[in-house]
Scaffold this active site. Structure first.
Site, PDB file in Angstrom:
ATOM      1  N   TYR A 115       0.872  -1.183   0.000  1.00 48.76           N
ATOM      2  CA  TYR A 115       0.000   0.000   0.000  1.00 48.76           C
ATOM      3  C   TYR A 115       0.903   1.225   0.000  1.00 48.76           C
ATOM      4  O   TYR A 115       1.790   1.352   0.841  1.00 48.76           O
ATOM      5  CB  TYR A 115      -0.878  -0.001   1.258  1.00 48.76           C
TER       6      TYR A 115
ATOM      7  N   TYR B  24     -10.418  -4.185   6.562  1.00 48.60           N
ATOM      8  CA  TYR B  24      -9.925  -2.853   6.939  1.00 48.60           C
ATOM      9  C   TYR B  24      -9.618  -2.779   8.435  1.00 48.60           C
ATOM     10  O   TYR B  24      -8.834  -1.948   8.868  1.00 48.60           O
ATOM     11  CB  TYR B  24     -10.969  -1.772   6.588  1.00 48.60           C
TER      12      TYR B  24
HETATM   13  C1  LIG Z   1      -9.593   2.323   0.011  1.00 48.36           C
HETATM   14  S1  LIG Z   1     -11.078   2.772  -0.768  1.00 48.36           S
HETATM   15  C2  LIG Z   1     -11.347   1.413  -1.827  1.00 48.36           C
HETATM   16  C3  LIG Z   1     -11.551   1.842  -3.254  1.00 48.36           C
HETATM   17  C4  LIG Z   1     -12.890   2.488  -3.512  1.00 48.36           C
HETATM   18  N1  LIG Z   1     -13.910   1.481  -3.750  1.00 48.36           N
HETATM   19  C5  LIG Z   1     -12.808   3.445  -4.702  1.00 48.36           C
HETATM   20  O1  LIG Z   1     -13.679   3.379  -5.584  1.00 48.36           O
HETATM   21  O2  LIG Z   1     -11.901   4.262  -4.754  1.00 48.36           O
HETATM   22  C6  LIG Z   1     -12.170   2.596   0.554  1.00 48.36           C
HETATM   23  C7  LIG Z   1     -13.586   2.995   0.250  1.00 48.36           C
HETATM   24  O3  LIG Z   1     -14.218   2.073  -0.645  1.00 48.36           O
HETATM   25  C8  LIG Z   1     -15.562   1.830  -0.239  1.00 48.36           C
HETATM   26  N2  LIG Z   1     -15.667   0.420   0.224  1.00 48.36           N
HETATM   27  C9  LIG Z   1     -14.662  -0.442   0.348  1.00 48.36           C
HETATM   28  N3  LIG Z   1     -15.100  -1.640   0.773  1.00 48.36           N
HETATM   29  C10 LIG Z   1     -16.426  -1.543   0.930  1.00 48.36           C
HETATM   30  C11 LIG Z   1     -17.458  -2.448   1.377  1.00 48.36           C
HETATM   31  N4  LIG Z   1     -17.204  -3.693   1.733  1.00 48.36           N
HETATM   32  N5  LIG Z   1     -18.710  -1.965   1.434  1.00 48.36           N
HETATM   33  C12 LIG Z   1     -19.010  -0.694   1.078  1.00 48.36           C
HETATM   34  N6  LIG Z   1     -18.081   0.201   0.644  1.00 48.36           N
HETATM   35  C13 LIG Z   1     -16.813  -0.219   0.572  1.00 48.36           C
HETATM   36  C14 LIG Z   1     -15.833   2.779   0.907  1.00 48.36           C
HETATM   37  O4  LIG Z   1     -16.336   3.981   0.370  1.00 48.36           O
HETATM   38  C15 LIG Z   1     -14.451   3.018   1.482  1.00 48.36           C
HETATM   39  O5  LIG Z   1     -14.330   4.238   2.192  1.00 48.36           O
END
Ligand SMILES: C[S@@+](CC[C@H](N)C(=O)[O-])C[C@H]1O[C@@H](n2cnc3c(N)ncnc32)[C@H](O)[C@@H]1O
Length: 563
Positions: free
Chosen positions: A417, A520
């Protein structure tokens, strides 16, 4: 040669050239000095169709030292003029529903799009309602002081809205005259001849008329969407073995993101002095161990803090083995240690994380540049970087996600990361600035050693990796309460407990194309009944009402992302 006139800078619709005929090309060149500087643009507020092309209403940053009347200045600009601020246009366009792909195709170069729709408030985390836009646009006075009569900027430079009687009007009015470039800034300009500066009230910008117009004229946004895609693909091309896939809509990951290949250290972040770097010396030497790396499992200084190899210790020293089994610390003792990785004699089989490390989450100490061993040393894997081909793809409901284009075997290294390493205080400042909006989070704490036996790293002193605006592919990895990957601590500098790598390894065999996820909260596995009880309790707690819900769909889902 086209002479630049003040009229060309007028931000009425007529000033913006929109067609690339031979004359308008010259006009474009004349405007070239007025390409919008991203540092000066605060926000893209609305768009309109002008001669078949989209123009965007831009709000400029307030100029602290300016004595010129307007405190906020807005102006209409073409995509070309906004080429350095495309991420802001993209942010604005994300408030529209993505078009139906069956109508527009999914090629990198998109045909015209006709089915964009303004999203309903709350459609997803990226959507904003118009009230929110208005509030963000201006720090509004109380509603009672707002003007009842708002004119659309579409009316051009001569629009004059009736102002409320109180003084608040001054701070919310928008200059609607000429723009001039001055000391690198685009500022409002009052020509001497102009007796009266025309102003419009901007309390409700964008106005309802502008919003209606924008909702009706979404087709020209196709050009913008095509540009976003092309620009992101260019960023992607610089990263080996990384692809983009979107079978859902025509969106592209944020352009306000830079791919980096190592940490970028922020202000007040200090790596440990390299003079204190611990390294392996004799008897380690390059290319020993039949070209498969170091074999000195009980002599190599770099294994000093590695996991003890209990099996071998039992055959060597039963008394010591008994102490080890009883939980005594073996720190500093000359005992056989375990290399973190298994290297197969078959070159087609990738190295894997040893089961002990995989299950116990023991920190991994790799050899470093100062070490005497060569590049083939068994303790060098993560530092050599990602080898597997990955794809960033649009998921059903969790934004972007990541999958691998090859089968992964259990214990196989995926990637680290990356992001900007910042202090705890800076992370808090950024979180506060983001406000309560349900934004995605990209902050990753380097707190593995916080409050450990030595107690030399306090939780508040830990650094945090922010992958929002700079990072690598793993920043797109989503959470699952039953993940198929896990994050492990990898250190090259044993004494630096504040800066180390966060490395992802496959926690099980993962077939090609399956989404890669990690927890996470980095929780250990739990029984299904325990999780169900925990989830019911969390759902009943009103404190969790505003917390982001988890959409991992796993049987053992805990219900919320950060719980
Ligand atoms: C590190 S980012 C992952 C990449 C993100 N999906 C993007 O489109 O940029 C983390 C965010 O992704 C979304 N996310 C990740 N895992 C999720 C899950 N299991 N359920 C809902 N939202 C999720 C949430 O908005 C979270 O704050």
């Amino acid at each position: 040669m086209q002479v630049k006139t003040e009229a060309a800078l007028k931000f009425s619709a007529d000033a913006i050239p929109s067609k690339t005929t031979s004359t308008s090309l010259r006009a474009d060149r004349a405007r070239a000095t007025h390409y919008c500087n991203p540092l000066h643009v605060a926000q893209v507020v609305c768009h309109r169709q002008k001669d078949g092309n989209a123009e965007f209403l831009v709000r400029w940053q307030k100029r602290k030292t300016s004595t010129i009347p307007p405190k906020s200045v807005v102006s209409w600009h073409t995509l070309e003029e906004l080429s350095a601020c495309l991420h802001l246009v993209q942010e604005y366009c994300s408030t529209f529903e993505a078009p139906d792909l069956s109508k527009v195709g999914n090629q990198p170069s998109l045909p015209a799009i006709t089915s964009l729709k303004r999203k309903k408030p709350g459609d997803d985390s990226a959507s904003r309602d118009f009230t929110a836009i208005n509030k963000a646009f201006l720090q509004l006075p109380s509603p009672s002081s707002r003007s009842a009569s708002i004119s659309s900027l579409d009316d051009g430079a001569n629009t004059l809205a009736r102002a409320p009687a109180d003084d608040s009007w001054l701070s919310i009015s928008v200059y609607n005259g000429l723009l001039k470039r001055r000391e690198g800034w685009i500022t409002a300009y009052r020509p001497k001849r102009q007796v009266k500066v025309t102003q419009i009230n901007a309390v409700n910008l964008p106005t309802h008329e502008m919003l209606d117009h924008a909702a009706l004229h979404t087709a020209p946004l196709a050009a913008a969407i095509r540009l976003f895609r092309d620009k992101f693909m260019k960023k992607l091309q610089a990263v080996p073995n990384l692809f983009l896939e979107n079978h859902h809509d025509t969106t592209t990951p944020s352009l306000n993101f830079r791919f980096i290949s190592s940490y970028v250290l922020g202000t007040d972040v200090e790596p440990m002095d390299p003079d204190f770097q611990s390294r392996c010396t004799l008897p380690c030497k390059p290319n020993m161990g039949a070209n498969r790396g170091c074999e000195y499992t009980h002599l190599c200084i770099c294994l000093d803090q590695a996991a003890v190899d209990g099996e071998r210790l039992r055959t060597k020293d039963l008394a010591m083995f008994a102490r080890f089994k009883a939980g005594d610390s073996m720190d500093g003792e000359v005992v056989p240690r375990r290399f973190p990785y298994s290297i197969s004699s078959n070159p087609a089989t990738p190295p894997t994380l040893q089961a002990f490390y995989r299950e116990q989450r023991y920190p991994i100490y790799e050899c470093n540049l100062e070490c005497s061993c060569g590049p083939r040393c068994k303790s060098r894997l993560v530092q050599k970087g990602r080898k597997v081909p990955l794809t960033i793809f649009k998921t059903d409901e969790r934004g972007w996600g990541v999958k691998c284009e090859e089968d992964l075997i259990r214990g196989e290294f995926i990637d680290v990361y990356l992001g900007e390493v910042i202090t705890n205080a800076e992370a808090e400042r950024r979180e506060d600035a983001a406000g309560s909006a349900q934004k995605a989070s990209y902050l990753y704490s380097l707190d593995k050693f916080a409050g450990d036996d030595f107690g030399d790293v306090k939780p508040e002193d830990c650094y945090i990796v922010d992958g929002e605006h700079m990072g690598n592919v793993t920043r797109f990895m989503n959470h699952s309460c039953e993940p198929n990957c896990r994050q492990y601590t990898v250190s090259y500098q044993k004494h630096d407990k504040k800066i180390y790598d966060l490395a992802f390894f496959a926690y099980e065999d993962i077939p090609k194309g399956v989404e890669l996820t990690f927890d996470y909260m980095d929780r250990d596995e739990q029984e299904e009944d325990d999780v169900a009880a925990q989830r019911a309790k969390a759902e009943a707690d009103p404190e969790n009402e505003s917390k982001p819900k988890c959409g991992c769909g796993a049987t053992k889902c805990r219900g919320y992302l950060w719980i």
